[in-house]
Design a protein around this motif. Sequence first.
Motif, short mmCIF file in Angstrom:
data_model
loop_
_atom_site.label_atom_id
_atom_site.label_comp_id
_atom_site.label_asym_id
_atom_site.label_seq_id
_atom_site.Cartn_x
_atom_site.Cartn_y
_atom_site.Cartn_z
N PHE A 1 0.82 -1.21 0.00
CA PHE A 1 0.00 0.00 0.00
C PHE A 1 0.85 1.27 0.00
CE2 PHE A 1 -3.30 -2.83 2.13
CZ PHE A 1 -4.01 -3.00 0.96
N GLN A 2 2.08 1.15 0.49
CA GLN A 2 2.98 2.30 0.52
C GLN A 2 3.85 2.40 -0.74
OE1 GLN A 2 5.00 1.40 4.18
NE2 GLN A 2 3.28 2.04 5.45
N ASN A 3 3.81 1.38 -1.58
CA ASN A 3 4.64 1.33 -2.80
C ASN A 3 3.79 0.81 -3.97
OD1 ASN A 3 7.65 1.78 -1.74
ND2 ASN A 3 6.56 0.47 -0.27
N LEU A 4 2.75 1.54 -4.29
CA LEU A 4 1.76 1.05 -5.25
C LEU A 4 2.30 0.94 -6.67
CD1 LEU A 4 -1.37 2.94 -3.90
CD2 LEU A 4 -0.94 0.48 -3.80
N ASP A 5 3.19 1.83 -7.07
CA ASP A 5 3.75 1.74 -8.42
C ASP A 5 4.55 0.44 -8.58
OD1 ASP A 5 2.63 4.12 -9.19
OD2 ASP A 5 4.43 5.31 -8.81
N GLU A 6 5.38 0.15 -7.60
CA GLU A 6 6.15 -1.10 -7.64
C GLU A 6 5.21 -2.31 -7.62
OE1 GLU A 6 8.40 -3.72 -4.36
OE2 GLU A 6 9.32 -1.74 -4.61
N ALA A 7 4.19 -2.26 -6.77
CA ALA A 7 3.25 -3.37 -6.65
C ALA A 7 2.52 -3.62 -7.96
CB ALA A 7 2.25 -3.09 -5.52
N PHE A 8 2.16 -2.55 -8.64
CA PHE A 8 1.45 -2.71 -9.91
C PHE A 8 2.37 -3.34 -10.95
CE2 PHE A 8 -0.20 -1.02 -14.01
CZ PHE A 8 -1.43 -1.67 -13.98
N ASP A 9 3.63 -2.91 -10.99
CA ASP A 9 4.60 -3.52 -11.92
C ASP A 9 4.76 -5.01 -11.64
OD1 ASP A 9 5.02 -1.15 -13.23
OD2 ASP A 9 6.85 -0.64 -12.11
N ILE A 10 4.80 -5.37 -10.38
CA ILE A 10 4.95 -6.78 -10.01
C ILE A 10 3.71 -7.57 -10.40
CG2 ILE A 10 5.10 -8.35 -8.01
CD1 ILE A 10 7.16 -6.37 -6.85
N ALA A 11 2.53 -6.97 -10.24
CA ALA A 11 1.30 -7.63 -10.68
C ALA A 11 1.33 -7.89 -12.18
CB ALA A 11 0.09 -6.78 -10.31
N LEU A 12 1.82 -6.91 -12.95
CA LEU A 12 1.94 -7.10 -14.40
C LEU A 12 2.95 -8.19 -14.73
CD1 LEU A 12 1.87 -3.43 -15.76
CD2 LEU A 12 0.03 -5.13 -15.81
N ASN A 13 4.07 -8.22 -14.01
CA ASN A 13 5.07 -9.28 -14.20
C ASN A 13 4.46 -10.64 -13.91
OD1 ASN A 13 7.05 -7.43 -14.88
ND2 ASN A 13 7.95 -7.37 -12.82
N GLY A 14 3.66 -10.71 -12.84
CA GLY A 14 3.01 -11.96 -12.48
C GLY A 14 2.05 -12.42 -13.55
N GLN A 15 1.33 -11.47 -14.12
CA GLN A 15 0.38 -11.80 -15.18
C GLN A 15 1.12 -12.34 -16.41
OE1 GLN A 15 -1.83 -8.54 -17.10
NE2 GLN A 15 -3.70 -9.75 -16.78
#
Length: 198
Positions: free
Chosen positions: A159-173
């Motif tokens: 929640f404190q690093n949403l840009d990184e988290a979103f990139d990781i979600a895309l990598n996971g996809q």
Amino acid sequence: IDIDYFYQKKSLKILNSTSNILCVGRVCEGKGQADVIKALAILKEKYNLTPQLYIAGIYTDEYKDSILIPANKRNIGCNIHFMGQVNDIKNLYKKMGILCMSSHKEAFGRATIEAMLSGLLVVGANSGGTAEIIKSKKTGYLYEAGNAEELANRLAYIFQNLDEAFDIALNGQKYAKEHYDAERNAREIYELYKSLFG
């Protein structure tokens, strides 16, 4: 896994400080939903974060009530939603930002892959099939199975690093699409049989 059925594009807006968290699977001790509820309590008390938790899966009223006791004592009961069996899981994935795969000993991890294909960020217990699917901080995040404190810290970091988290979600996809395609799986099994039987 049927890539075409589950694959869906997500925008960064799906991940925010109040992102919906989803748990999928039969509601019982081994699946770890109680750990997630404890983590939500810690998130509120330690970080002042109050995401909504949706639990999709068959449950008994007795077990549900038992794991809600600490949630109600810590005033987060209203943030937890038991959905029972969900037949249209694809549509549910559309509304969620994070899948928490909290199972202490997950086998193959079909729900994990479905969620990754659907664009969810997966946070999983570091055990069984989940640990084989998720590459921590690359295709998702891992935490020690049963450790609610560590899970809360992982969620707070997201929640404190949403840009990184979103990139990781895309990598996971992308990873799930490349590695868990049903057609590829069938083709590779066929080739294995051919090599065994000539």
